[in-house]
Design a protein around this motif. Sequence first.
Motif, PDB file in Angstrom:
ATOM      1  N   LYS A  16       0.835  -1.196   0.000  1.00 29.67           N
ATOM      2  CA  LYS A  16       0.000   0.000   0.000  1.00 29.67           C
ATOM      3  C   LYS A  16       0.870   1.246   0.000  1.00 29.67           C
ATOM      4  O   LYS A  16       1.834   1.344   0.759  1.00 29.67           O
ATOM      5  CB  LYS A  16      -0.911  -0.006   1.231  1.00 29.67           C
ATOM      6  N   LEU A  17       0.525   2.206  -0.862  1.00 34.35           N
ATOM      7  CA  LEU A  17       1.362   3.391  -0.985  1.00 34.35           C
ATOM      8  C   LEU A  17       0.583   4.569  -1.553  1.00 34.35           C
ATOM      9  O   LEU A  17      -0.123   4.441  -2.552  1.00 34.35           O
ATOM     10  CB  LEU A  17       2.559   3.081  -1.910  1.00 34.35           C
ATOM     11  N   ASP A  18       0.712   5.723  -0.902  1.00 32.37           N
ATOM     12  CA  ASP A  18       0.172   6.984  -1.407  1.00 32.37           C
ATOM     13  C   ASP A  18       1.365   7.925  -1.544  1.00 32.37           C
ATOM     14  O   ASP A  18       1.927   8.377  -0.541  1.00 32.37           O
ATOM     15  CB  ASP A  18      -0.858   7.552  -0.426  1.00 32.37           C
ATOM     16  N   SER A  23       4.917   9.857   4.953  1.00 30.14           N
ATOM     17  CA  SER A  23       5.035   8.742   5.900  1.00 30.14           C
ATOM     18  C   SER A  23       4.663   7.420   5.254  1.00 30.14           C
ATOM     19  O   SER A  23       5.234   6.365   5.587  1.00 30.14           O
ATOM     20  CB  SER A  23       4.166   8.993   7.134  1.00 30.14           C
ATOM     21  N   ALA A  24       3.718   7.443   4.300  1.00 34.68           N
ATOM     22  CA  ALA A  24       3.336   6.223   3.584  1.00 34.68           C
ATOM     23  C   ALA A  24       4.495   5.737   2.715  1.00 34.68           C
ATOM     24  O   ALA A  24       4.704   4.526   2.557  1.00 34.68           O
ATOM     25  CB  ALA A  24       2.103   6.483   2.722  1.00 34.68           C
ATOM     26  N   THR A  26       7.726   6.221   3.380  1.00 32.35           N
ATOM     27  CA  THR A  26       8.704   5.648   4.316  1.00 32.35           C
ATOM     28  C   THR A  26       8.289   4.250   4.744  1.00 32.35           C
ATOM     29  O   THR A  26       9.124   3.332   4.782  1.00 32.35           O
ATOM     30  CB  THR A  26       8.833   6.552   5.563  1.00 32.35           C
ATOM     31  N   ASP A  27       7.021   4.079   5.058  1.00 32.03           N
ATOM     32  CA  ASP A  27       6.509   2.767   5.481  1.00 32.03           C
ATOM     33  C   ASP A  27       6.653   1.740   4.359  1.00 32.03           C
ATOM     34  O   ASP A  27       7.029   0.583   4.606  1.00 32.03           O
ATOM     35  CB  ASP A  27       5.041   2.870   5.897  1.00 32.03           C
ATOM     36  N   ALA A  28       6.349   2.155   3.139  1.00 28.20           N
ATOM     37  CA  ALA A  28       6.438   1.242   1.995  1.00 28.20           C
ATOM     38  C   ALA A  28       7.881   0.803   1.771  1.00 28.20           C
ATOM     39  O   ALA A  28       8.143  -0.374   1.472  1.00 28.20           O
ATOM     40  CB  ALA A  28       5.886   1.915   0.745  1.00 28.20           C
ATOM     41  N   ALA A  29       8.814   1.732   1.911  1.00 28.72           N
ATOM     42  CA  ALA A  29      10.231   1.396   1.720  1.00 28.72           C
ATOM     43  C   ALA A  29      10.692   0.360   2.740  1.00 28.72           C
ATOM     44  O   ALA A  29      11.469  -0.549   2.414  1.00 28.72           O
ATOM     45  CB  ALA A  29      11.084   2.655   1.815  1.00 28.72           C
ATOM     46  N   LYS A  30      10.196   0.475   3.966  1.00 25.91           N
ATOM     47  CA  LYS A  30      10.559  -0.493   5.009  1.00 25.91           C
ATOM     48  C   LYS A  30      10.015  -1.882   4.675  1.00 25.91           C
ATOM     49  O   LYS A  30      10.701  -2.890   4.865  1.00 25.91           O
ATOM     50  CB  LYS A  30      10.011  -0.024   6.363  1.00 25.91           C
ATOM     51  N   ILE A  31       8.783  -1.923   4.174  1.00 29.27           N
ATOM     52  CA  ILE A  31       8.178  -3.211   3.807  1.00 29.27           C
ATOM     53  C   ILE A  31       8.954  -3.856   2.664  1.00 29.27           C
ATOM     54  O   ILE A  31       9.250  -5.054   2.683  1.00 29.27           O
ATOM     55  CB  ILE A  31       6.702  -3.016   3.409  1.00 29.27           C
ATOM     56  N   VAL A  32       9.301  -3.041   1.656  1.00 32.12           N
ATOM     57  CA  VAL A  32      10.052  -3.564   0.513  1.00 32.12           C
ATOM     58  C   VAL A  32      11.412  -4.085   0.971  1.00 32.12           C
ATOM     59  O   VAL A  32      11.871  -5.146   0.533  1.00 32.12           O
ATOM     60  CB  VAL A  32      10.222  -2.476  -0.571  1.00 32.12           C
ATOM     61  N   GLU A  33      12.060  -3.344   1.874  1.00 31.06           N
ATOM     62  CA  GLU A  33      13.363  -3.784   2.382  1.00 31.06           C
ATOM     63  C   GLU A  33      13.257  -5.147   3.063  1.00 31.06           C
ATOM     64  O   GLU A  33      14.112  -6.028   2.875  1.00 31.06           O
ATOM     65  CB  GLU A  33      13.911  -2.755   3.370  1.00 31.06           C
ATOM     66  N   GLY A  75       6.244  13.531  -5.159  1.00 34.41           N
ATOM     67  CA  GLY A  75       6.159  12.091  -4.914  1.00 34.41           C
ATOM     68  C   GLY A  75       7.370  11.334  -5.440  1.00 34.41           C
ATOM     69  O   GLY A  75       8.032  10.604  -4.689  1.00 34.41           O
ATOM     70  N   PRO A  76       7.712  11.479  -6.721  1.00 35.17           N
ATOM     71  CA  PRO A  76       8.887  10.794  -7.263  1.00 35.17           C
ATOM     72  C   PRO A  76      10.196  11.200  -6.575  1.00 35.17           C
ATOM     73  O   PRO A  76      11.104  10.375  -6.429  1.00 35.17           O
ATOM     74  CB  PRO A  76       8.894  11.222  -8.734  1.00 35.17           C
TER      75      PRO A  76
END
Length: 208
Positions: A16-18, A23-24, A26-33, A75-76
């Motif tokens: 999930k990513l917006d 903060s979304a 940052t959270d997505a990057a942690k999940i991908v890692e 965003g990018p």
Amino acid sequence: ELRDLASKHPNLVLVKLDVANPSAITDAAKIVEEKLNGTGLNLLINNAGIYTPAASLDTVDTEEMIRTYKTNAVGPLLMAQAFLPLLKKAARESTEKGLSCSKAAIINISTIMGSIEKTPESFCKPAISYRCSKAALNMLTKCQALTYGEAGILCMALHPGWVKTDMGSQEADLTVDTSVRGLLSVLPILSEKHSGTLLNWEGKAIPW
């Protein structure tokens, strides 16, 4: 549709990513890692975008400009910042020479409508907020190429064409299948000579 696809392909992970929410990202990057389990990230494609065709010089307001910039340009920028450690890791651990998508790359999905030189050819729809934000994305791409290229990361922009999507409408020239197949054929041939450039779905250069 994405959930259905993920249920059939266990190697496809939905996150999930917006991109308008820092903060979304940052959270997505942690999940991908976590999912990468110690390996780097080879390819980051920034595809999110919003488009308001009727936003003219007379009608566009502050809120519309900021909203569009947040998704299309900021965003990018934040995505690249968040995923940069993983991209650098992939580049360091790669045995490939030069720059490529299989080594490490940031691909920003842009548009010919962000090309200042080509504006007279596409000005039938004002889309001021979209045009300005994508011109900003093109500048960002050039800056990323000059900065991240030193770390072995290819950075460039791709124009998918005018595609029959919710954004492009059914008036568009290309089907989703034609556009995607074209983009997928371009990605493997990208190298250092394409760093900081804008190409279309057929691999042809578009001027800034």
